[in-house]
Design a protein around this motif. Structure first.
Motif, PDB file in Angstrom:
ATOM      1  N   THR A 104      -9.436   3.277  -3.404  1.00 27.36           N
ATOM      2  CA  THR A 104      -8.255   3.322  -2.697  1.00 27.36           C
ATOM      3  C   THR A 104      -7.894   4.317  -1.649  1.00 27.36           C
ATOM      4  O   THR A 104      -7.029   4.317  -1.004  1.00 27.36           O
ATOM      5  N   GLY A 105      -8.581   5.496  -2.035  1.00 23.16           N
ATOM      6  CA  GLY A 105      -8.353   6.765  -1.183  1.00 23.16           C
ATOM      7  C   GLY A 105      -6.655   7.496  -1.656  1.00 23.16           C
ATOM      8  O   GLY A 105      -6.148   7.027  -2.419  1.00 23.16           O
ATOM      9  N   SER A 106      -6.930   8.736  -1.613  1.00 28.60           N
ATOM     10  CA  SER A 106      -5.889   9.609  -1.860  1.00 28.60           C
ATOM     11  C   SER A 106      -4.696   9.215  -0.975  1.00 28.60           C
ATOM     12  O   SER A 106      -4.686   9.125   0.247  1.00 28.60           O
ATOM     13  N   VAL A 107      -3.564   8.776  -1.750  1.00 32.16           N
ATOM     14  CA  VAL A 107      -2.326   8.613  -0.860  1.00 32.16           C
ATOM     15  C   VAL A 107      -1.822   9.906   0.033  1.00 32.16           C
ATOM     16  O   VAL A 107      -1.333   9.767   1.358  1.00 32.16           O
ATOM     17  N   LYS A 112       4.928   5.906   4.764  1.00 31.75           N
ATOM     18  CA  LYS A 112       4.701   6.153   6.286  1.00 31.75           C
ATOM     19  C   LYS A 112       5.852   5.285   6.876  1.00 31.75           C
ATOM     20  O   LYS A 112       6.440   5.945   7.780  1.00 31.75           O
ATOM     21  N   ARG A 154      -4.368  10.151   3.218  1.00 28.27           N
ATOM     22  CA  ARG A 154      -4.103   9.100   3.981  1.00 28.27           C
ATOM     23  C   ARG A 154      -2.810   9.191   4.838  1.00 28.27           C
ATOM     24  O   ARG A 154      -2.634   9.050   5.916  1.00 28.27           O
ATOM     25  N   ASP A 181       0.877  -1.260   0.005  1.00 28.74           N
ATOM     26  CA  ASP A 181      -0.017  -0.050  -0.010  1.00 28.74           C
ATOM     27  C   ASP A 181       0.796   1.108   0.103  1.00 28.74           C
ATOM     28  O   ASP A 181       1.460   1.345   1.031  1.00 28.74           O
ATOM     29  N   ALA A 211       0.590   4.644   0.864  1.00 34.69           N
ATOM     30  CA  ALA A 211       0.708   5.399   2.178  1.00 34.69           C
ATOM     31  C   ALA A 211       1.268   4.591   2.921  1.00 34.69           C
ATOM     32  O   ALA A 211       1.931   5.314   3.807  1.00 34.69           O
ATOM     33  N   LEU A 212       1.118   3.370   3.199  1.00 34.47           N
ATOM     34  CA  LEU A 212       1.721   2.777   4.474  1.00 34.47           C
ATOM     35  C   LEU A 212       2.962   2.511   4.243  1.00 34.47           C
ATOM     36  O   LEU A 212       3.844   2.657   5.183  1.00 34.47           O
ATOM     37  N   HIS A 271      -3.271  12.020   7.412  1.00 32.64           N
ATOM     38  CA  HIS A 271      -3.888  11.573   8.456  1.00 32.64           C
ATOM     39  C   HIS A 271      -3.622  10.450   9.223  1.00 32.64           C
ATOM     40  O   HIS A 271      -4.148  10.091  10.491  1.00 32.64           O
ATOM     41  N   ARG A 272      -2.556   9.822   8.699  1.00 33.59           N
ATOM     42  CA  ARG A 272      -2.083   8.657   9.577  1.00 33.59           C
ATOM     43  C   ARG A 272      -0.525   8.654  10.022  1.00 33.59           C
ATOM     44  O   ARG A 272      -0.100   7.773  10.416  1.00 33.59           O
ATOM     45  N   GLU A 325      -9.469   6.424  -7.020  1.00 36.23           N
ATOM     46  CA  GLU A 325      -9.227   7.070  -5.685  1.00 36.23           C
ATOM     47  C   GLU A 325     -10.580   6.835  -4.791  1.00 36.23           C
ATOM     48  O   GLU A 325     -10.428   6.703  -3.512  1.00 36.23           O
TER      49      GLU A 325
END
Length: 180
Positions: free
Chosen positions: A146-149, A117, A152, A111, A113-114, A155-156, A143
């Protein structure tokens, strides 16, 4: 997340040298503006630049206690992710040639974003730089699922995220952002 060719001890040594880096997420054929902005901030912050490409066709199988990540392909064609990483490295080498900036490229998996991060945590990064997606129906559907990188990441984790627009801005009088 780690370089494909590095061993655990190599990665630990590299991570120590890259502490407080600026991380930029890159994809093949991405607007050069994203890398230009990341390089500008790396120079301003006197920090190394880490170019992160995330191979979404692979997933993390397990992580060693020292942080070394083992992965497996979702698809048997693992050459696609390697080819994309090589394309990103070549574009970065061309764009950063003669800049005097210390930089390296990392192939991450899973993923986006993860993965970014986790790399930012390992390097205690000062800043994460990502680009926006191209406008279009296909991208808006992707998007949605999966959401916006960028969102994400914002927020994370606790680091600042610089989002660089890839295209011309949508005019204020245009009601629809995605016109396809």
């Amino acid at each position: 997340m780690s370089d494909q060719t590095s061993s655990p001890s190599d990665e630990t040594r590299q991570n120590a040298a890259l502490q407080h880096a600026v991380i930029v997420g890159m994809q093949p054929d991405q607007s050069p503006r994203v890398l230009e902005e990341a390089a500008r901030y790396a120079k301003l912050l006197k920090a190394p630049l880490v170019i992160a490409h995330v191979d979404v066709t692979r997933f993390v199988t397990y992580e060693d206690p020292d942080g070394y990540v083992h992965s497996a392909p979702i698809d048997l064609n693992i050459e696609a992710g390697l080819a994309e990483f090589e394309q990103v490295q070549a574009a970065a080498a061309s764009a950063l040639k003669g800049s005097g900036l210390e930089w390296t490229a990392r192939q991450l998996v899973g993923d986006p974003a993860l993965a970014i991060k986790q790399l930012a945590n390992k390097l205690d990064a000062q800043l994460i730089v990502v680009g926006t997606r191209k406008r279009g129906l296909g991208e808006s559907i992707r998007e949605f699922f999966t959401g916006s990188v960028a969102a994400r990441l914002a927020h994370r984790q606790h680091r600042s995220v610089l989002v660089v627009p890839l295209e011309e801005a949508v005019p204020d009088d245009q009601a629809e952002i995605w016109t396809e």
